[in-house]
Design an enzyme around this catalytic site. Structure first.
Site, mmCIF file in Angstrom:
data_model
loop_
_atom_site.group_PDB
_atom_site.id
_atom_site.type_symbol
_atom_site.label_atom_id
_atom_site.label_comp_id
_atom_site.label_asym_id
_atom_site.label_seq_id
_atom_site.Cartn_x
_atom_site.Cartn_y
_atom_site.Cartn_z
ATOM 1 N N ASP A 110 -104.855 32.502 20.012
ATOM 2 C CA ASP A 110 -104.723 31.652 18.840
ATOM 3 C C ASP A 110 -105.899 31.943 17.911
ATOM 4 O OD1 ASP A 110 -104.070 29.702 17.067
ATOM 5 O OD2 ASP A 110 -104.477 28.019 18.398
ATOM 6 N N ASP A 144 -97.464 25.716 24.801
ATOM 7 C CA ASP A 144 -98.767 25.692 25.465
ATOM 8 C C ASP A 144 -99.366 24.298 25.339
ATOM 9 O OD1 ASP A 144 -101.259 25.544 23.395
ATOM 10 O OD2 ASP A 144 -99.544 26.492 22.433
#
Length: 375
Positions: free
Chosen positions: A90, A267
């Site tokens: 990310d 997630d």
């Protein structure tokens, strides 16, 4: 790259797989969060035994805590961590924008002050891609603005436009990548909770034709009904040929609803986080091991679980460790919750393959009350 094996007959749930540089990832896929390249308190071996083939790491934290040059010396994050499966990295944008008093946004990126030592830094969309290229990330996430629930339309519109511009520049960077690097770019759609902004964001992102699409900016404190409304609306606009990733969700009831709407990847660090308070995931709902009723309980947390905790230790012993704030208790509880999540995903896949997803989802959600979770 992406294949669907089975679509549910009545809903949008599906089973398939994603081929990535470090191996195949089956979907639906729960991705554990290893912010700095490892899950807190868990060995890689635990994840490997669970056949975890995709872990999330965070560019923002790796950049500040470790530094890009160190990763470069090791020739990538996989070599540095000795993790031979896939990494999704990310950008860390969510973390940056959560510090509203420590950052300033412009059209090219974001200036921010480190929450660690107060040093000043500047992230650009091109720079974020370059960092993740050095990491050797298997899935790259671009810089984006995750706006908070409740902002006005004009602010949401501005942030959506900036996110789209950053996505475009990141996509251009991906076309000029170094030779031999095969990581996939998943672009992120935003739009806050305004449907016209969501639609425009998705259409603009789809024009870039990235390998995968992420839905960002939901599960950020909005009512559950609003979350489901935007999730369903966004899903309907994304072609079935694209793998779909909803960022930041991971509790069982949120996952089941996401899969119902056709989401493939998710997630969340919640399974590990709730262990700090002694909360354990079980087939009968959340078990709060700190309760007095478990003080002298000699039974195992869950009979059909093969984690270290359930194979060897009693509920009473775990309660003692958690109440005493012993790290070993957190380690055992974290391993259990991760085992549980992977077992749940396996059951969901089987239910879809057997055309039984509706019954599975209905019976499962009856066991889990919304107030048991903190998404």
């Amino acid at each position: 790259m992406f294949s669907v094996i089975k679509n549910d007959k009545h809903f949008n749930a599906r089973v398939g797989f994603l081929n990535l540089p470090h191996g195949r990832v089956d979907i639906p896929c729960f991705m554990p969060v290893g912010t700095l390249g490892a899950m807190k308190g868990l060995k890689h071996a635990v994840l490997e035994k669970l056949e975890c083939n995709l872990m999330l790491a965070n560019t923002y934290h790796l950049y500040l805590r470790l530094g890009i040059k160190t990763v470069e010396k090791y020739v990538g994050l996989h070599n540095f961590t000795i993790w031979n499966k896939n990494f999704l990295t990310d950008s860390g944008g969510f973390r940056v924008f959560s510090f509203s008093d420590l950052r300033k946004i412009d059209l090219k990126g974001v200036h921010f002050k480190s929450h660690i030592d107060g040093s000043y830094h500047y992230f650009t969309s091109e720079g974020i891609f370059a960092m993740q290229e050095i990491f050797g990330s298997d899935i790259i996430m671009p810089l984006d603005i995750c706006s908070s629930y409740g902002i006005d339309y004009n602010e949401a519109n501005l942030y959506t436009n900036i996110t789209t511009n950053w996505a475009s520049s990141t996509f251009k960077s991906s076309k000029n990548r170094k030779e031999g690097y095969n990581g996939l770019l998943f672009l992120i759609t935003q739009g806050n909770f305004f449907k016209d902004l969501r639609k425009r964001s998705i259409n603009d992102i789809l024009e870039l034709d990235s390998p995968g699409i992420a839905i960002g900016g939901i599960s950020v404190g909005e009512p559950r009904e609003k979350y489901l409304e935007i999730l369903e609306y966004s899903f309907l606009l994304i072609p079935k040929e694209k793998p779909r990733y909803v960022m930041g969700i991971g509790t069982p009831h949120y996952i089941l609803n996401a899969i119902y709407y056709g989401i493939d990847i998710f997630d969340c660090f919640n399974p590990a986080r709730i262990t700090r308070h002694g909360s354990l995931l079980t087939d009968n709902g959340i078990m709060c091991i700190g309760r007095k009723e478990y003080k002298d309980d000699t039974s195992k947390v869950e009979k059909n679980c093969i984690c270290t905790l359930c194979k060897r230790y009693s509920r009473g012993y775990l309660r003692h460790l958690i109440k005493s704030k012993e790290l070993f208790g957190i380690v055992l509880a974290s391993e259990h919750n991760i085992h549980y999540m992977f077992r749940l995903i396996s059951k969901i896949r089987a239910a879809i393959l057997n055309d039984d997803f509706l019954n599975f989802r209905t019976s499962y959600l009856k066991k889990y009350e919304e107030e048991n979770f903190d998404e």
